[in-house]
Scaffold this motif. Structure first.
Motif, PDB file in Angstrom:
ATOM      1  N   VAL A 169       1.745  12.071 -10.266  1.00 33.77           N
ATOM      2  CA  VAL A 169       0.969  13.301  -9.999  1.00 33.77           C
ATOM      3  C   VAL A 169       2.431  14.261 -10.017  1.00 33.77           C
ATOM      4  O   VAL A 169       1.947  15.445 -10.708  1.00 33.77           O
ATOM      5  CB  VAL A 169      -0.014  12.926  -8.831  1.00 33.77           C
ATOM      6  N   GLU A 170       3.092  13.838  -8.427  1.00 37.40           N
ATOM      7  CA  GLU A 170       3.915  15.054  -9.069  1.00 37.40           C
ATOM      8  C   GLU A 170       4.856  15.542  -9.988  1.00 37.40           C
ATOM      9  O   GLU A 170       5.268  16.812 -10.377  1.00 37.40           O
ATOM     10  CB  GLU A 170       5.401  14.912  -7.834  1.00 37.40           C
ATOM     11  N   ALA A 171       5.029  14.122 -10.737  1.00 32.83           N
ATOM     12  CA  ALA A 171       5.579  14.657 -12.229  1.00 32.83           C
ATOM     13  C   ALA A 171       5.145  15.437 -13.252  1.00 32.83           C
ATOM     14  O   ALA A 171       5.307  16.127 -14.046  1.00 32.83           O
ATOM     15  CB  ALA A 171       6.391  13.497 -12.845  1.00 32.83           C
ATOM     16  N   ASN A 172       4.340  14.977 -13.454  1.00 34.65           N
ATOM     17  CA  ASN A 172       2.835  16.077 -14.049  1.00 34.65           C
ATOM     18  C   ASN A 172       2.402  16.936 -13.618  1.00 34.65           C
ATOM     19  O   ASN A 172       1.605  17.029 -14.384  1.00 34.65           O
ATOM     20  CB  ASN A 172       1.946  14.972 -14.544  1.00 34.65           C
TER      21      ASN A 172
ATOM     22  N   LEU B 243       0.855  -1.764  -0.440  1.00 38.44           N
ATOM     23  CA  LEU B 243      -0.487   0.128   0.149  1.00 38.44           C
ATOM     24  C   LEU B 243       0.509   1.399   0.230  1.00 38.44           C
ATOM     25  O   LEU B 243       0.735   1.984  -1.010  1.00 38.44           O
ATOM     26  CB  LEU B 243      -0.722   0.163   1.217  1.00 38.44           C
ATOM     27  N   ILE B 244       2.124   1.756   0.837  1.00 41.88           N
ATOM     28  CA  ILE B 244       2.521   2.561   0.837  1.00 41.88           C
ATOM     29  C   ILE B 244       3.121   2.507  -0.889  1.00 41.88           C
ATOM     30  O   ILE B 244       3.643   3.913  -1.202  1.00 41.88           O
ATOM     31  CB  ILE B 244       3.700   2.324   2.200  1.00 41.88           C
ATOM     32  N   ALA B 245       4.363   1.554  -0.900  1.00 41.72           N
ATOM     33  CA  ALA B 245       4.917   1.755  -3.040  1.00 41.72           C
ATOM     34  C   ALA B 245       3.701   2.143  -3.755  1.00 41.72           C
ATOM     35  O   ALA B 245       4.066   3.024  -4.541  1.00 41.72           O
ATOM     36  CB  ALA B 245       5.155   0.499  -3.243  1.00 41.72           C
ATOM     37  N   ILE B 246       2.448   1.823  -3.593  1.00 48.04           N
ATOM     38  CA  ILE B 246       1.782   1.970  -4.445  1.00 48.04           C
ATOM     39  C   ILE B 246       1.373   4.001  -4.076  1.00 48.04           C
ATOM     40  O   ILE B 246       1.042   4.625  -5.332  1.00 48.04           O
ATOM     41  CB  ILE B 246       0.422   1.400  -4.351  1.00 48.04           C
ATOM     42  N   PHE B 247       1.314   3.521  -2.659  1.00 43.61           N
ATOM     43  CA  PHE B 247       1.057   6.086  -2.655  1.00 43.61           C
ATOM     44  C   PHE B 247       2.043   6.346  -3.038  1.00 43.61           C
ATOM     45  O   PHE B 247       1.819   7.335  -3.669  1.00 43.61           O
ATOM     46  CB  PHE B 247       0.510   6.014  -1.635  1.00 43.61           C
ATOM     47  N   SER B 248       3.534   6.129  -2.820  1.00 41.24           N
ATOM     48  CA  SER B 248       4.290   6.685  -3.681  1.00 41.24           C
ATOM     49  C   SER B 248       4.497   6.622  -4.933  1.00 41.24           C
ATOM     50  O   SER B 248       4.662   7.886  -5.884  1.00 41.24           O
ATOM     51  CB  SER B 248       5.760   5.903  -2.959  1.00 41.24           C
ATOM     52  N   ARG B 249       3.993   6.027  -5.428  1.00 38.04           N
ATOM     53  CA  ARG B 249       4.323   5.597  -7.147  1.00 38.04           C
ATOM     54  C   ARG B 249       3.310   6.979  -7.560  1.00 38.04           C
ATOM     55  O   ARG B 249       3.277   7.431  -8.372  1.00 38.04           O
ATOM     56  CB  ARG B 249       3.474   4.162  -7.427  1.00 38.04           C
ATOM     57  N   VAL B 250       1.843   6.699  -7.208  1.00 36.00           N
ATOM     58  CA  VAL B 250       0.970   7.270  -7.199  1.00 36.00           C
ATOM     59  C   VAL B 250       1.703   8.917  -7.330  1.00 36.00           C
ATOM     60  O   VAL B 250       1.079   9.474  -8.052  1.00 36.00           O
ATOM     61  CB  VAL B 250      -0.094   7.077  -6.978  1.00 36.00           C
ATOM     62  N   TYR B 251       1.824   9.457  -6.093  1.00 37.11           N
ATOM     63  CA  TYR B 251       2.258  10.761  -5.996  1.00 37.11           C
ATOM     64  C   TYR B 251       3.554  10.651  -7.001  1.00 37.11           C
ATOM     65  O   TYR B 251       3.358  12.214  -6.992  1.00 37.11           O
ATOM     66  CB  TYR B 251       2.442  10.445  -4.509  1.00 37.11           C
TER      67      TYR B 251
END
Length: 199
Positions: A64-67, A53-61
């Motif tokens: 989103v930060e990149a875009n 769950l933490i890895a998924i949230f980190s990847r999504v963040y």
């Protein structure tokens, strides 16, 4: 046993015997083994699920930060374009602007139909009081925005390429090759010079 009640396990089917006080007594060896293995399984499962769950949230963040900058620019451009097309007067009097635009469109279509198809209609370009065209100004601004966006994109791509591990490894490898060539040249010079004596 209270630990397993967190997960909804009450062990009712394991409690197969009773003593004199009618208190359920579980089977000793199998119950202890079962309890230990189940506790380990539930603990490891929860830790792994939490890490996923933490890895998924980190990847999504990170995505989103990149875009975020691109999305912000796009939304800003959409907002500016939307308000550019709107008339400046309040809604009860907006009918005047719509009538003006309709008449202007009809006039432009009439002159375009009557003029030669090979020559562009000069009446399609609106001249302002200073003598510059609105269409030319708009095109100039759009080209400037596109040029700036392209420069920012290329700069960001260059930064990403510079910071990637593979490109760093390639640069280190190239530097090592250059150093090795210089060392070989230095050794050749040492071999060719007659004044240097070996120890």
């Amino acid at each position: 046993m209270p630990y397993f009640q967190i997960y909804g396990e009450l062990f009712l089917e394991v409690m197969n015997t009773t003593n004199e006080l009618d208190i359920p007594v579980p089977d000793t060896f199998s119950s202890i083994t079962y309890t230990i293995l189940l506790a380990l399984y539930l603990l490891i499962g929860n830790v792994l699920l939490l890490n996923i769950l933490i890895a998924i949230f980190s990847r999504v963040y990170e995505r989103v930060e990149a875009n975020s900058l691109v999305e912000w620019r796009y939304e800003r451009y959409s907002l500016i374009s939307e308000y550019e097309d709107r008339p400046a007067i309040p809604p009860p009097f907006i009918i005047v602007v719509h009538i003006y635009r309709t008449v202007r469109w009809c006039l432009l279509k009439c002159t375009a139909c009557s003029s030669c198809k090979k020559q562009p209609a000069t009446s399609e370009i609106n001249m302002t009081s200073s003598g510059t065209s609105e269409v030319g100004e708009y095109d100039r601004l759009m080209k400037a925005i596109e040029r700036e966006s392209l420069d920012n994109y290329r700069r960001r791509q260059a930064d990403e390429q510079r910071s990637s591990a593979e490109s760093r490894m390639n640069r280190i490898e190239e530097r090592c090759k250059i150093i090795m060539k210089k060392m070989e040249q230095f050794e050749e010079r040492l071999k060719q010079s007659p004044t240097v004596t070996k120890l």
